[in-house]
Scaffold this active site. Structure first.
Site, PDB file in Angstrom:
ATOM      1  N   LYS A  82       0.886  -1.171   0.000  1.00 50.17           N
ATOM      2  CA  LYS A  82       0.000   0.000   0.000  1.00 50.17           C
ATOM      3  C   LYS A  82       0.922   1.219   0.000  1.00 50.17           C
ATOM      4  O   LYS A  82       1.247   1.782   1.051  1.00 50.17           O
ATOM      5  CB  LYS A  82      -0.918  -0.026   1.227  1.00 50.17           C
ATOM      6  CG  LYS A  82      -2.028   1.019   1.166  1.00 50.17           C
ATOM      7  CD  LYS A  82      -3.029   0.797   2.282  1.00 50.17           C
ATOM      8  CE  LYS A  82      -3.972   1.973   2.451  1.00 50.17           C
ATOM      9  NZ  LYS A  82      -4.893   2.194   1.341  1.00 50.17           N
TER      10      LYS A  82
HETATM   11  C1  LIG Z   1      -6.510   0.432  -4.045  1.00 47.15           C
HETATM   12  C2  LIG Z   1      -7.259  -0.086  -2.873  1.00 47.15           C
HETATM   13  N1  LIG Z   1      -7.864  -1.289  -2.970  1.00 47.15           N
HETATM   14  C3  LIG Z   1      -8.559  -1.788  -1.928  1.00 47.15           C
HETATM   15  C4  LIG Z   1      -8.678  -1.102  -0.738  1.00 47.15           C
HETATM   16  C5  LIG Z   1      -9.438  -1.704   0.407  1.00 47.15           C
HETATM   17  O1  LIG Z   1      -8.542  -2.133   1.395  1.00 47.15           O
HETATM   18  P1  LIG Z   1      -8.951  -2.133   2.926  1.00 47.15           P
HETATM   19  O2  LIG Z   1     -10.205  -2.930   3.029  1.00 47.15           O
HETATM   20  O3  LIG Z   1      -7.798  -2.783   3.603  1.00 47.15           O
HETATM   21  O4  LIG Z   1      -9.165  -0.718   3.319  1.00 47.15           O
HETATM   22  C6  LIG Z   1      -8.065   0.149  -0.600  1.00 47.15           C
HETATM   23  C7  LIG Z   1      -8.148   0.907   0.651  1.00 47.15           C
HETATM   24  O5  LIG Z   1      -7.261   0.875   1.439  1.00 47.15           O
HETATM   25  C8  LIG Z   1      -7.338   0.657  -1.689  1.00 47.15           C
HETATM   26  O6  LIG Z   1      -6.744   1.843  -1.603  1.00 47.15           O
END
Ligand SMILES: Cc1ncc(COP(=O)(O)O)c(C=O)c1O
Length: 313
Positions: free
Chosen positions: A156
């Site tokens: 991330k």
């Molecule tokens: C690109 C992306 N995909 C998916 C998610 C969903 O991830 P999470 O459920 O861990 O927030 C996020 C958010 O963080 C994101 O930025």
């Protein structure tokens, strides 16, 4: 959404005043996007507040840092403790928590290894979001998600969000709520900041990690709930047109939580309302995070803060 300042930010092991949490313009991250971060929610509960899946978020942060060869001076457990400390010091819940690790002020040049690794954790009020239940009108983006072996989707990383920004800006400028990116082979990937689920018949599908998606923590929670509710779950590559012929579709994410899609490219999904499988999962998810059902998966880390319920935008 405007950021509401709180009193403290955690920086490399210390709580510092919010307004002192500044960096130099020549920091590596400003020029080369060298950051990894998390977004976490702390929910109001009937008897206090709880941080949603804190150890899993911190484990993902540690993974993201490892991928980018950023040595972290703190373990996932220490970072989890730091999150609780900053929330309790600020006395703000429900809230959003933003831990960020980046390459700071050191050297100029692409190679980050000689620039220091800085760790900050901020939190600020983020109340119940009241979106109405009309669902999201989304489009398939003209921008693809990150191709494998270019930018790693399992990290991330701040830089990944340049791609997300392109998807989101295009969608909003064209009158949609959000855009869905395809992967480099034209298969469904994810939204600019959400994982994607579709339902056809009585099967729940989601795109696997190999289709350039973030390993979403809400995604994994929904997979866990679906399995417990006896819903058949299939993780497989999905063609774009699944979006046009599915019976239900929804996004998951820390911000989106569980948001059903009303239409894709102006094609209505089902009758546009939240379908039965989405409704079941939506209810099971919110019952736990709002403390209306027992926390049977141990998803919530309690924090000692007086809850002030606010309504976000
Ligand atoms: C690109 C992306 N995909 C998916 C998610 C969903 O991830 P999470 O459920 O861990 O927030 C996020 C958010 O963080 C994101 O930025």
């Amino acid at each position: 959404m405007p950021i509401q300042a709180t009193q403290y930010i955690w920086h490399n092991g210390e709580l510092i005043p919010w307004e002192k949490a500044n960096i130099h313009v020549m920091s590596h991250v400003v020029h080369y996007g060298s950051s990894v971060f998390e977004g976490i929610r702390c929910y109001a509960q009937p008897d206090g507040a709880g941080v949603f899946r804190l150890p899993e978020h911190m484990a993902r942060l540690v993974d993201s840092a490892k991928i980018y060869r950023m040595p972290l001076a703190y373990t996932a457990e220490e970072l989890s403790t730091a999150v609780v400390d900053v929330i309790e010091a600020n006395g703000v819940a429900p809230c959003y928590i933003r831990p960020i690790v980046f390459r700071g002020y050191g050297e100029i040049g692409v190679n980050p290894l000689k620039s220091p690794v800085e760790v900050y954790i901020a939190n600020f009020p983020w109340g119940k979001y009241v979106p109405g239940n009309h669902g999201a009108d989304v489009c398939v983006s003209s921008w693809n998600r990150l191709a494998p072996n270019t930018m790693p989707s399992l990290a991330k990383a701040g830089a990944n969000y340049m791609n997300s920004q392109l998807i989101r800006m295009e969608a909003e400028i064209n009158g949609y709520d959000e855009g869905i990116g395809l992967d480099v082979n034209g298969y469904l990937s994810e939204g600019s900041g959400e994982n994607l689920f579709v339902v056809r018949g009585d099967v729940l599908y989601t795109t696997p990690l190999a289709n350039s998606v973030l390993n979403g923590i809400t995604r994994s929670s929904i997979l866990q709930l679906a399995k417990q509710l006896g819903i058949t779950v299939v993780e497989q590559a999905l063609p774009r047109e699944m979006l046009y012929i599915c019976d239900e579709a929804f996004f998951t994410g820390t911000a989106a939580e569980v948001t059903h899609l009303r239409s894709v490219d102006r094609i209505l999904i089902g009758d546009g309302t939240m379908g039965p499988i989405t409704t079941k999962l939506h209810k099971a998810f919110f019952d736990i995070v709002n403390g209306l059902a027992p926390d049977r998966f141990n998803w919530l880390t309690p924090v000692k803060v007086k809850v002030e319920e606010t309504v976000g935008v």
